[in-house]
Design an enzyme around this catalytic site. Structure first.
Site, PDB file in Angstrom:
ATOM      1  N   GLU A  81      52.340  39.965  44.740  1.00  0.00           N
ATOM      2  CA  GLU A  81      52.670  41.082  43.852  1.00  0.00           C
ATOM      3  C   GLU A  81      52.065  42.395  44.355  1.00  0.00           C
ATOM      4  OE1 GLU A  81      51.390  37.314  41.786  1.00  0.00           O
ATOM      5  OE2 GLU A  81      50.280  38.904  42.809  1.00  0.00           O
ATOM      6  N   ASP A  84      49.752  32.034  46.641  1.00  0.00           N
ATOM      7  CA  ASP A  84      49.148  32.966  45.705  1.00  0.00           C
ATOM      8  C   ASP A  84      49.575  34.400  46.047  1.00  0.00           C
ATOM      9  OD1 ASP A  84      47.645  33.727  43.558  1.00  0.00           O
ATOM     10  OD2 ASP A  84      45.713  33.111  44.389  1.00  0.00           O
ATOM     11  N   ASP A 128      46.568  33.788  35.735  1.00  0.00           N
ATOM     12  CA  ASP A 128      45.153  33.748  35.348  1.00  0.00           C
ATOM     13  C   ASP A 128      44.923  34.008  33.867  1.00  0.00           C
ATOM     14  OD1 ASP A 128      44.912  33.482  38.071  1.00  0.00           O
ATOM     15  OD2 ASP A 128      44.238  35.530  38.423  1.00  0.00           O
TER      16      ASP A 128
END
Length: 760
Positions: free
Chosen positions: A431, A428, A495
Site C-alpha cells: 500500500e 505484506d 492490524d
C-alpha cells in the site's frame, strides 16, 4: 470528494459544466455513441462550454457500461483486465426520443429529447434499478490547486474531475467498496478508493475495490485503477456521487437481480476467486512480529501444540527470519537459524506447511539493493534516480513490477525458498507506494499505479508458487488488494487491536470485502496490537476457526494459547478439530466460490435477500450457505443474534438447529439473546441443509471417505447435490452424491454411502 455546498451552491473555486442535452447520437449493433452538452437554449450556447463524449457498451449479459470522456487525452494505464463475452444486444430509437439499450434483463433508456437528458436503468418487469437525473453528469474544474495560475489569464488551467451521480431509491442500502472497517452499510459515508496502511480502526483501507452492491439487486463497478471518490448519500442525499481525477470516467451497472447473481456476473467480468489448497484451512501459527525467536523458540511452540493435541497445519516465520535492516534479502538469518534448509525439512517431515513473510521493498543494506539498482529493477524518480525512503526499511527501494526483468529477478529468489520447502508467502504491505514524482518502467501513470501495484506484486508471487508447486497447491497470505486480486488468495485483514471492538470491526471488514468478489479471508486471532485477555483470546479463537482461514498472530506478544491459560488451549483444540471436521463442507463451497464468486464467509443478506431485516446485520455471518455464526463480542458471554427468515416454499416445520445442542431449535425471522460459555457460541444449521463433515480427519488435506457423515436438518425439499472435492486438487469435484427426500428421511445415491445424522 465534495464539490458543492448544499443543492444550489458550488464550493469556492469549483465550477461544474453540467450535461443536459444530447447533441449527437448514433448507434450500431454493439454500441451507442453520444455527444453530451450543457443545456442549449440558443445557438450561442453551443460554444465556450464543455462537452462529454459518451459511449455505451455491454461486455457481457446483464451488464451495461458507460464511458464519459471530456478531453480525449492519451492514457497510460494501467488497466484492469476485463472478460468480454459479446452478448446479444438490442439497441433501438433515434435522437430526439428515447434510445433503448438492452443487454439480457437490463435496459438503459436514454432520453435524447432537447434539453431533457436522462438515463434510466430498469430490470425485470421494468422495475427501476438506478438512473442519472437532473444535473448528475458533469465535468468539474477545480481552481483551488497550484495548477491554477491567474496570471495565465484566458489559458488558466484547472484540476479536472469527471463526475457521475447515480440515483438511490427510498430505503436503498449500499455495501462493499473493499475491506472497510467502519459501518457495514455505506450510506452517509465519503469513501476514497486509495490503498493505505491505516490499521483496522480507521476509515483507511488496505484493500480498496471501486465496486458497490445495492440492496436493490444491482452493483456498480468503476473501471479505474486510480483514486475514485464515492459520496454515498453524503453530498446529495438521494445519490451516489462518483468522481475521478482526470478526463474520463467509466462505470458498469451489473444487474442481478439477487445479490449472489450480481457477484457472479461481477467476478465473471473481473476474475473468479482461485481455490486455495486444502491444507490452507488448517490452523496457522506465527512467530508474531517484533518478538525474539530462534529455532529453539519455534520448536518449543510446536512441541507445546503436540503435547496438548492441538492440530497445527502451517507455521509462519514473520519478518525477523531475515536479518534486521536487510529486508528483503530472502535469506534466513544464520545467527538464529544456522541450518535453515535442514530445519525446514524437519518441519515438513512433521506434516507442517511453511509460510514466510516478504514484502516488495528492498532496504539499502540488503545485498539485493545494488543488484536491483544496477539492473534498473526499482521504481525511479523523475530525475532517473532510484526512489528511496526510510519509511519502513532504511533507504528502501520498491520493486518495479511493470518491468518483466524485475519480476523474473524478484521471483528467482522466491523460487529458491520454494525449493527449500516454503509453501506460502505472506505478501505484506503493497500500500505504501509513491504516486508523485516517480516513473515506472512501462510508463504507467503513477497515480493509477498506487492501487494497481498490489495486483502486480501479488500476481508475481502467486505465479512463482503456481509454476513451482502447481495450480491450487500453494497460496498467498496477502494484505493489499485491488480489482482482480481475488484471483490470488488468501487475504487477511491487517492490524487490529486486541479488543472486542476491533474483533467486531474485523468482521465488518471481512463482510464488506467478500461483497467485492473475494472468496477467502482471515484475521489475526487475538488481535495484532496489544495482548488479549484470556476471554478475548477464547472468543476470537471461536470466531477465527469459523472463518474461511484461521491464523494466530500478534505484534509484540506470542499467540500460543497456554500463555493465556490452559483453558485457552482447550478452546483452541476443540475449535480446530471442529473446523477440520468441516473440511468436506468447506471444500465444496470453496469450489462454488471459484465458480460463481460467492465468498465462503458471507453476509446474511447475500443468502437471504428476501428477508429485509438481514440487510442490517453486521455482527454475524454465514460460513457457506448453511452455517450461521454469531461471535461473542464481550467478556460476559452474552450475544444477541438474528435468525433469518426461511425462504418461501420451505416447510413450516423447518427450524434452524444448534450445532452443539440439537434440542435447541430456532424459528426464522426472530432475534434471540443467549449466554454462552467458552465451549460454545451460536452456531446454527440451516433448515433443509445437508452438511457433509468428517470427524475422523486429523488434517484438512487428509483423504478419508470412510468417516464421511451427512448432517441433515430436515425436512429436505427436493434433490440436494453434495460434491466431494479432492483434497489433493481442490479445483474439481472428485465425486457427487445425490440426496433425495424420502418422507422425513433421505436416501443417498453415489459411490460412497456416508453415515446420516438427523439433527431435527
Amino acid at each position: 470528494m465534495k464539490f458543492t455546498e448544499g443543492m444550489w451552491r458550488m464550493r469556492e473555486g469549483m465550477h461544474i459544466d453540467w450535461m443536459g442535452h444530447v447533441e449527437q447520437a448514433r448507434h450500431n449493433d454493439h454500441k451507442l455513441d453520444m455527444l453530451l452538452t450543457s443545456t442549449v437554449i440558443s445557438i450561442s450556447d453551443k460554444k465556450s462550454s464543455a462537452t462529454i463524449t459518451t459511449r455505451i457498451t455491454s461486455p457481457t449479459k446483464d451488464i451495461i457500461g458507460v464511458k464519459f470522456v471530456h478531453w480525449n487525452l492519451e492514457e497510460h494505464g494501467p488497466y484492469f483486465h476485463l472478460h468480454h463475452h459479446n452478448p446479444k444486444l438490442s439497441i433501438s430509437g433515434k435522437k430526439g426520443e428515447n434510445i433503448d439499450f438492452s443487454s439480457g434483463s437490463l435496459k438503459l433508456s436514454v432520453n435524447t429529447a432537447p434539453n431533457e437528458l436522462g438515463f434510466k436503468y430498469t430490470g425485470v418487469n421494468g422495475v427501476k434499478v438506478t438512473s442519472h437525473s437532473f444535473r448528475s453528469i458533469g465535468y468539474v474544474r477545480d481552481q483551488t490547486t497550484n495548477k491554477s495560475q491567474h496570471q495565465d489569464g484566458l489559458f488558466m488551467e484547472s484540476e479536472g474531475y469527471m463526475l457521475a451521480a447515480l440515483d438511490l431509491g427510498v430505503g436503498e442500502k449500499i455495501y462493499g467498496l473493499g475491506e472497510r472497517f467502519g459501518p457495514f452499510i455505506k450510506n452517509g459515508q465519503s469513501i476514497v478508493i486509495s490503498n493505505e496502511d491505516g490499521g483496522t480502526s480507521s476509515e483507511l483501507a488496505y484493500k480498496n475495490i471501486p465496486f458497490y452492491l445495492s440492496s436493490k439487486g444491482y452493483g456498480v463497478f468503476v473501471n479505474d485503477s486510480g483514486k475514485v471518490n464515492f459520496e454515498v448519500q453524503s453530498e446529495r442525499t438521494t445519490r451516489v456521487n462518483i468522481s475521478t481525477l482526470g478526463e474520463s470516467l467509466e462505470y458498469f451497472v451489473i444487474y442481478g437481480p439477487t445479490p449472489k447473481e450480481v457477484l457472479n456476473k461481477y467476478t465473471a467480468l473481473t476474475g473468479r476467486p482461485v481455490v486455495p489448497p486444502s491444507w490452507s484451512y488448517n490452523l496457522w501459527l506465527t512467530t508474531s512480529f517484533t518478538t525474539s525467536y530462534d529455532e529453539k523458540t519455534v520448536t518449543s511452540f510446536l512441541d507445546g501444540f503436540k503435547m496438548r493435541d492441538i492440530p497445527l497445519g502451517v507455521f509462519h516465520f514473520d519478518c525477523f527470519w531475515m536479518k534486521a535492516f536487510q529486508w528483503c534479502d530472502f535469506k534466513f538469518n544464520e545467527d538464529v537459524f544456522p541450518d535453515a534448509a535442514g530445519y525446514l525439512k524437519r518441519l515438513k517431515e512433521q506434516g507442517l506447511k511453511i509460510c514466510v513473510w516478504i514484502n516488495s521493498y528492498i532496504g539499502q543494506a540488503s545485498p539485493l539493493f545494488e543488484e536491483g539498482k544496477k539492473a534498473g529493477y526499482f521504481i525511479k524518480r523523475t530525475d532517473g534516480q532510484v526512489f528511496q525512503c526510510d519509511n519502513w526499511q532504511a533507504g528502501m527501494a520498491l520493486v518495479d513490477f511493470t518491468n518483466p526483468g524485475a519480476c523474473e529477478w524478484y521471483g528467482s529468489y522466491l523460487r529458491k525458498l520454494v525449493d527449500m520447502g516454503v509453501d506460502s508467502f505472506k505478501t505484506d504491505f503493497g500500500e505504501r507506494v509513491p504516486f508523485m514524482n516517480v516513473v515506472y518502467h512501462d510508463g504507467s501513470d503513477p497515480v493509477k499505479m498506487h492501487n494497481y501495484y498490489s495486483l502486480l506484486y501479488n500476481r508475481c508471487v502467486n505465479n512463482v508458487l503456481t509454476d513451482a508447486l502447481g495450480k491450487s497447491k500453494g497460496c498467498l497470505f496477502a494484505r493489499s488488494a485491488t480489482v482482480g486480486c481475488q484471483q490470488f488468495p488468501v487475504h487477511w485483514c491487517g492490524d487490529p487491536e486486541s479488543t472486542f471492538e476491533a474483533m467486531a470491526e474485523c468482521l465488518r471488514g471481512g463482510l464488506s470485502f467478500g461483497l467485492g468478489g473475494f472468496g477467502f479471508w482471515a484475521h489475526d486471532i487475538g488481535g495484532f496490537e496489544g495482548t488479549p485477555s484470556a476471554a478475548l483470546y477464547k472468543r476470537w479463537t471461536q470466531f477465527g476457526l469459523l472463518s474461511s482461514h484461521s491464523r494466530l498472530h500478534g505484534s509484540a506478544s506470542y499467540r500460543v494459547p497456554w500463555i493465556y491459560g490452559e483453558d485457552c488451549s482447550k478452546v483452541l483444540r476443540d475449535f480446530v478439530k471442529l473446523k477440520i471436521s468441516l473440511t468436506p463442507y468447506l471444500l465444496q463451497h470453496a469450489l462454488k466460490a471459484h465458480r460463481n464468486g460467492t465468498p465462503l464467509m458471507r453476509a446474511i443478506f447475500l443468502e437471504f435477500p428476501e428477508d429485509l431485516d438481514a440487510y442490517n446485520i453486521d455482527t454475524q455471518f454465514l460460513l457457506g450457505p448453511d452455517l450461521l455464526v454469531a461471535p461473542v463480542f464481550n467478556e460476559e458471554g452474552t450475544v444477541a443474534f438474528y435468525v433469518p427468515l426461511s425462504e418461501t416454499g420451505e416447510s413450516l416445520s423447518a427450524k434452524w438447529v444448534s450445532w452443539f445442542d440439537h434440542e435447541k431449535v430456532y424459528e426464522g425471522g426472530k432475534w434471540y439473546t443467549e449466554k454462552h460459555g467458552f465451549d460454545t457460541l451460536p452456531l446454527l444449521v440451516r433448515p433443509g441443509a445437508v452438511v457433509p463433515i468428517n470427524r475422523q480427519l486429523r488434517a484438512a488435506q487428509d483423504v478419508n471417505e470412510e468417516g464421511l457423515e451427512l448432517l441433515v436438518n430436515g425436512p429436505v425439499l427436493g434433490t440436494v447435490t453434495v460434491e466431494l472435492v479432492d483434497p489433493d486438487q481442490t479445483d474439481a469435484a472428485r465425486r457427487t452424491l445425490q440426496v433425495e427426500p424420502d418422507g422425513e428421511m433421505v436416501t443417498v445415491s453415489g459411490h460412497v454411502q456416508p453415515k446420516i445424522t438427523y439433527l431435527h
